[in-house]
Design a protein around this motif. Structure first.
Motif, PDB file in Angstrom:
ATOM      1  N   GLU A 199       6.546  -1.077   4.739  1.00 51.49           N
ATOM      2  CA  GLU A 199       5.523  -0.611   3.793  1.00 51.49           C
ATOM      3  C   GLU A 199       5.839  -1.065   2.371  1.00 51.49           C
ATOM      4  O   GLU A 199       4.938  -1.472   1.628  1.00 51.49           O
ATOM      5  N   MET A 200       7.103  -0.987   1.980  1.00 51.55           N
ATOM      6  CA  MET A 200       7.472  -1.418   0.628  1.00 51.55           C
ATOM      7  C   MET A 200       7.294  -2.917   0.459  1.00 51.55           C
ATOM      8  O   MET A 200       6.880  -3.392  -0.613  1.00 51.55           O
ATOM      9  N   TRP A 229      10.094  -3.550 -10.945  1.00 48.71           N
ATOM     10  CA  TRP A 229      10.270  -2.857  -9.662  1.00 48.71           C
ATOM     11  C   TRP A 229       9.689  -1.438  -9.737  1.00 48.71           C
ATOM     12  O   TRP A 229       8.958  -1.006  -8.842  1.00 48.71           O
ATOM     13  N   ARG A 230      10.035  -0.723 -10.815  1.00 49.12           N
ATOM     14  CA  ARG A 230       9.515   0.638 -10.982  1.00 49.12           C
ATOM     15  C   ARG A 230       8.005   0.640 -11.098  1.00 49.12           C
ATOM     16  O   ARG A 230       7.331   1.512 -10.534  1.00 49.12           O
ATOM     17  N   THR A 284       3.735   5.784  -5.625  1.00 51.58           N
ATOM     18  CA  THR A 284       3.821   5.661  -4.160  1.00 51.58           C
ATOM     19  C   THR A 284       4.921   6.595  -3.661  1.00 51.58           C
ATOM     20  O   THR A 284       5.725   7.116  -4.446  1.00 51.58           O
ATOM     21  N   PRO A 285       5.002   6.806  -2.359  1.00 47.06           N
ATOM     22  CA  PRO A 285       6.088   7.634  -1.825  1.00 47.06           C
ATOM     23  C   PRO A 285       7.473   7.027  -2.043  1.00 47.06           C
ATOM     24  O   PRO A 285       8.479   7.694  -1.799  1.00 47.06           O
TER      25      PRO A 285
END
Length: 386
Positions: free
Chosen positions: A187-188, A314-315, A321-322
């Motif tokens: 998912e990521m 990245w953040r 999101t989860p």
């Protein structure tokens, strides 16, 4: 009977006289080298000549002897310790961390305390205040810095013992090691690829390449500084049976605030050659075709990329999101856990470049949720005696 010598680093009685008709002060000084030398100075008056002589003798002792003393401040002692040639053996990041702590925490909270005043209770109270205001991790680093500084003071004879040795323990709450599972990784990866495909705030194409970086993280378990420090000469796409990357150096933020390539990784164990899974090899093959500089993951202008900039992108990509709390280091944990489960802790250790498998087990591999299958061994306890 011979007159006893002057004590080391002292002078004898100051005598006032006239030399060429001018007021002059004369005294014998025994320096830190043990030699006794005659010193004299002139002035407008006998008292002025004596004051001038005393200043000269103090200056001579200060220039000839750089030893620390009980009246030296902690800040001065820390600066002296950081300036010693031996500090060049420390990692740049470590020196920068110590310098930051000295210039902020120590200077403000303890810097003006003299070495002779730094008792165990005072140091203990200071470290407890650092723990409360800055956290246990920073307090531990501060304690390590002070440990070195006071050890230097002991070697110079400024204090009889190191007060840091007897301070109380700094307890740092341990966070459980949590590694993303396979579903979360997939998912990521999709989220990163989607973020790369969207324009930035100005409508321009993004250049962070988070999707490619994500695949190198999961395909190697390498550190951010190692991934950003990869050069094309470190990549062998023709190696058989798998393409490889060699970790030969890292990106480092210097004490001047600029990034540079350090020609050795974090530790000796960190210098390693890693075989790539197919998807990571495909990423590098595509990037090699489009490459325009020596760096595998350069900045938008072809220079070394700042790790801080990468972490900020990245953040932004995972915000809302989860997985907002997942960092590149979390992916190292995922790699460590997967390899530990499939191939053993030693393989996980070598892949991540750790010196000890205890580091891998304690800080990177997620604890096993179930115990081993020991039923065959334990059956003996249930057998009836004959």
């Amino acid at each position: 009977m011979a007159r006893p010598p002057l004590e080391l680093e002292t002078w004898g009685k100051i005598r006032r006289t006239l030399v060429d008709g001018k007021p002059t002060a004369v005294a014998y000084l025994r320096g830190s080298d043990g030699k006794t030398r005659k010193m004299q100075r002139q002035g407008k008056t006998p008292a002025d000549a004596e004051r001038t002589l005393i200043r000269a003798m103090k200056a001579h002792l200060a220039s000839a002897d750089e030893d620390l003393g009980p009246t030296t401040t902690v800040k001065q002692a820390a600066e002296k310790w950081l300036a010693e040639p031996e500090r060049s053996e420390l990692a740049i990041a470590t020196i920068r961390r110590y310098t930051d702590i000295l210039s902020t925490i120590v200077r403000v909270g303890f810097g003006n305390v003299r070495l002779g005043e730094a008792t165990v209770p005072r140091v203990d109270r200071f470290l407890k205040s650092v723990t409360e205001s800055n956290g246990a991790s920073t307090a531990k680093t501060t304690r390590t810095l002070l440990q070195h500084v006071f050890a230097l003071a002991v070697r110079h004879g400024a204090i009889p013992s190191n007060p840091v040795r007897d301070v109380g323990r700094i307890v740092q709450p341990r966070k459980p090691v949590v590694a993303p599972d396979e579903h979360s990784i997939r998912e990521m990866r999709a989220l990163m690829r989607a973020w790369d495909a969207t324009p930035d705030k100005r409508g321009n194409r993004r250049t962070a390449d988070l999707g490619d970086l994500f695949d190198l993280y999961t395909g190697t378990g390498a550190r951010t500084t190692e991934v950003l420090g990869l050069r094309w000469q470190d990549v062998d796409l023709d190696a058989l049976p798998h393409a490889t990357v060699a970790i030969n150096g890292i990106v480092v933020l210097g004490t001047d605030g600029k990034v540079f390539w350090q020609e050795h990784p974090k530790t000796d164990a960190s210098r390693r050659v890693l075989k790539l899974p197919g998807y990571a090899s495909d990423v590098l093959t595509r990037r090699r075709i489009d490459s325009y500089c020596d760096w595998v993951f350069p900045s938008a202008v072809g220079t070394l990329r700042w790790p801080h900039n990468l972490r900020r992108s990245w953040r932004d990509a995972l915000a809302g999101t989860p997985y907002a709390d997942v960092t590149p280091r979390s992916l190292r944990k995922a790699v460590a856990t997967r390899l530990r489960d499939e191939l053993g802790i030693v393989v996980a250790r070598d892949q991540l470049g750790h010196t000890s498998d205890n580091t891998t087990r304690k800080h990177y591999a997620q604890p096993l949720a179930i115990g081993p299958d020991a039923t065959s061994a334990l059956e003996a306890f249930g057998q009836n005696s004959e």
